[in-house]
Write a protein that holds these residues in place. Sequence first.
Motif, PDB file in Angstrom:
ATOM      1  N   ILE A 151       0.851  -1.191   0.000  1.00 20.08           N
ATOM      2  CA  ILE A 151       0.000   0.000   0.000  1.00 20.08           C
ATOM      3  C   ILE A 151       0.885   1.240   0.000  1.00 20.08           C
ATOM      4  CG2 ILE A 151      -1.799   1.273   1.242  1.00 20.08           C
ATOM      5  CD1 ILE A 151      -2.598  -1.417   2.507  1.00 20.08           C
ATOM      6  N   GLY A 152       0.676   2.141  -0.948  1.00 14.16           N
ATOM      7  CA  GLY A 152       1.514   3.328  -1.050  1.00 14.16           C
ATOM      8  C   GLY A 152       2.973   2.946  -1.139  1.00 14.16           C
ATOM      9  N   ARG A 153       3.780   3.602  -0.313  1.00 15.37           N
ATOM     10  CA  ARG A 153       5.205   3.282  -0.252  1.00 15.37           C
ATOM     11  C   ARG A 153       5.526   2.344   0.911  1.00 15.37           C
ATOM     12  NH1 ARG A 153       7.709   9.402  -1.233  1.00 15.37           N
ATOM     13  NH2 ARG A 153       6.585   9.838  -3.176  1.00 15.37           N
ATOM     14  N   GLY A 154       4.484   1.774   1.504  1.00 12.44           N
ATOM     15  CA  GLY A 154       4.692   0.734   2.505  1.00 12.44           C
ATOM     16  C   GLY A 154       4.890   1.195   3.921  1.00 12.44           C
ATOM     17  N   LYS A 155       4.632   2.495   4.218  1.00 14.41           N
ATOM     18  CA  LYS A 155       4.885   3.021   5.560  1.00 14.41           C
ATOM     19  C   LYS A 155       3.609   3.246   6.370  1.00 14.41           C
ATOM     20  CE  LYS A 155       9.294   3.122   4.939  1.00 14.41           C
ATOM     21  NZ  LYS A 155      10.186   2.200   5.692  1.00 14.41           N
ATOM     22  N   GLY A 156       2.436   3.037   5.771  1.00 14.60           N
ATOM     23  CA  GLY A 156       1.208   3.118   6.541  1.00 14.60           C
ATOM     24  C   GLY A 156       0.439   4.415   6.446  1.00 14.60           C
ATOM     25  N   GLY A 157       0.890   5.361   5.612  1.00 16.46           N
ATOM     26  CA  GLY A 157       0.153   6.605   5.467  1.00 16.46           C
ATOM     27  C   GLY A 157       0.816   7.529   4.464  1.00 16.46           C
ATOM     28  N   TYR A 158       0.043   8.496   3.963  1.00 14.27           N
ATOM     29  CA  TYR A 158       0.586   9.430   2.972  1.00 14.27           C
ATOM     30  C   TYR A 158       1.794  10.168   3.521  1.00 14.27           C
ATOM     31  CZ  TYR A 158       1.047  13.425  -0.134  1.00 14.27           C
ATOM     32  OH  TYR A 158       1.553  14.375  -0.984  1.00 14.27           O
ATOM     33  N   TRP A 159       1.673  10.758   4.713  1.00 15.85           N
ATOM     34  CA  TRP A 159       2.792  11.510   5.285  1.00 15.85           C
ATOM     35  C   TRP A 159       3.890  10.590   5.801  1.00 15.85           C
ATOM     36  CZ3 TRP A 159       3.534  16.040   3.653  1.00 15.85           C
ATOM     37  CH2 TRP A 159       2.478  16.920   3.401  1.00 15.85           C
ATOM     38  N   GLU A 160       3.517   9.430   6.287  1.00 15.36           N
ATOM     39  CA  GLU A 160       4.530   8.474   6.727  1.00 15.36           C
ATOM     40  C   GLU A 160       5.412   8.040   5.557  1.00 15.36           C
ATOM     41  OE1 GLU A 160       0.963   7.677   9.457  1.00 15.36           O
ATOM     42  OE2 GLU A 160       1.406   8.613   7.543  1.00 15.36           O
ATOM     43  N   ASP A 161       4.810   7.902   4.377  1.00 17.51           N
ATOM     44  CA  ASP A 161       5.586   7.563   3.187  1.00 17.51           C
ATOM     45  C   ASP A 161       6.601   8.642   2.854  1.00 17.51           C
ATOM     46  OD1 ASP A 161       4.295   5.154   2.779  1.00 17.51           O
ATOM     47  OD2 ASP A 161       2.873   5.952   1.311  1.00 17.51           O
ATOM     48  N   ARG A 162       6.408   9.825   3.417  1.00 16.48           N
ATOM     49  CA  ARG A 162       7.280  10.964   3.142  1.00 16.48           C
ATOM     50  C   ARG A 162       8.098  11.380   4.358  1.00 16.48           C
ATOM     51  NH1 ARG A 162       3.272  10.205   0.063  1.00 16.48           N
ATOM     52  NH2 ARG A 162       3.311  10.846  -2.130  1.00 16.48           N
ATOM     53  N   GLY A 163       8.214  10.481   5.346  1.00 14.77           N
ATOM     54  CA  GLY A 163       9.135  10.720   6.449  1.00 14.77           C
ATOM     55  C   GLY A 163       8.525  10.909   7.812  1.00 14.77           C
ATOM     56  N   TYR A 164       7.205  11.072   7.915  1.00 18.47           N
ATOM     57  CA  TYR A 164       6.586  11.258   9.226  1.00 18.47           C
ATOM     58  C   TYR A 164       6.543   9.935   9.992  1.00 18.47           C
ATOM     59  CZ  TYR A 164       4.889  16.041   8.452  1.00 18.47           C
ATOM     60  OH  TYR A 164       4.793  17.400   8.260  1.00 18.47           O
ATOM     61  N   GLU A 165       6.354  10.041  11.286  1.00 13.85           N
ATOM     62  CA  GLU A 165       6.239   8.861  12.131  1.00 13.85           C
ATOM     63  C   GLU A 165       4.891   8.187  11.922  1.00 13.85           C
ATOM     64  OE1 GLU A 165       7.671   9.749  16.317  1.00 13.85           O
ATOM     65  OE2 GLU A 165       7.615  11.736  15.428  1.00 13.85           O
ATOM     66  N   TRP A 166       4.881   6.861  11.922  1.00 11.77           N
ATOM     67  CA  TRP A 166       3.611   6.160  11.814  1.00 11.77           C
ATOM     68  C   TRP A 166       2.810   6.277  13.099  1.00 11.77           C
ATOM     69  CZ3 TRP A 166       1.811   1.745  14.464  1.00 11.77           C
ATOM     70  CH2 TRP A 166       0.541   1.303  14.036  1.00 11.77           C
ATOM     71  N   TYR A 167       3.462   6.124  14.231  1.00 14.16           N
ATOM     72  CA  TYR A 167       2.754   6.253  15.499  1.00 14.16           C
ATOM     73  C   TYR A 167       2.904   7.688  15.978  1.00 14.16           C
ATOM     74  CZ  TYR A 167       1.165   5.541  20.251  1.00 14.16           C
ATOM     75  OH  TYR A 167       0.463   5.640  21.418  1.00 14.16           O
ATOM     76  N   ALA A 168       1.785   8.401  16.050  1.00 10.08           N
ATOM     77  CA  ALA A 168       1.791   9.830  16.418  1.00 10.08           C
ATOM     78  C   ALA A 168       0.935  10.050  17.647  1.00 10.08           C
ATOM     79  CB  ALA A 168       1.311  10.678  15.256  1.00 10.08           C
ATOM     80  N   GLY A 169       1.096   9.179  18.643  1.00  7.57           N
ATOM     81  CA  GLY A 169       0.310   9.279  19.873  1.00  7.57           C
ATOM     82  C   GLY A 169       0.669  10.503  20.690  1.00  7.57           C
ATOM     83  N   ILE A 170      -0.327  11.027  21.408  1.00  7.35           N
ATOM     84  CA  ILE A 170      -0.108  12.198  22.255  1.00  7.35           C
ATOM     85  C   ILE A 170      -0.618  11.922  23.657  1.00  7.35           C
ATOM     86  CG2 ILE A 170      -0.119  13.915  20.418  1.00  7.35           C
ATOM     87  CD1 ILE A 170      -3.060  14.367  20.908  1.00  7.35           C
TER      88      ILE A 170
END
Length: 262
Positions: free
Chosen positions: A243-262
Amino acid sequence: MTKSILTRRQLIRFGALGASSLALGGCEQFDLLGIRNSNVRNFVEKANDLTYYVQRFLIGDALAREYPESEIRQPQRPNGSTNPQTPEYLALKAADFSGYRLSVSGLVETPKSYSLSELRNMPSRTQITRHDCVEGWSCIAKWTGTPLSVVLDEVKLKPAARYLVFHCYDTMGSGRGGPAHYYESCDLADAWHPQTILAYGLNDQVLPVSNGAPIRVRIERQLGYKQPKYLRAIEAVSSFADIGRGKGGYWEDRGYEWYAGI
């Protein structure tokens, strides 16, 4: 959450975790982290995995803080995509979303498709929570929607399912393969969490287009980019590899963290 429980920002304050937070905290892609085989990127990703497991251990099933109505002092701020222009979405919007169908498929026993009226007639939850954006701003709003757990109870996840992927109508830029549709994902802990809802209402009104109509996913224990708008489909998967680039999300595919818990 009590003061004795570390927040995610406290956990990533040290060493490489702190570097990861700084690198991924903005909305621009950092070249170094965009290199798939970068040793620095690989190290940062392992640090992010540690953050995820420690955070999950510490917070368990804790609820995100909910607020009284007196704390709603401004409209929910639109950001990112605010008016998708894909032909499919424009047609749905022109018909006031009467033809909308949310498909739920993948690793499920009973794939289903829901109309907007069907979702609105299912058990609902209303919650007043704070939306925290990776850009640094926050906003308190009242959200109403169908708990995602209600849908999962109906479709019955297969044992191999580990994540849910949310496919959206909006596109973000374009590349050699054409426009890239926004997508996001979550693990099953967040999928079953009572505050994770398929929101169709905002501040006692129908969810507006600028905030993600007809359905926006609210995952209240995560940053804003993990709460996708303009939801088209939900897919249960065992991995993100295809799926996509394999990182789990549009922004994750571009360097963001997959887990963004607060």
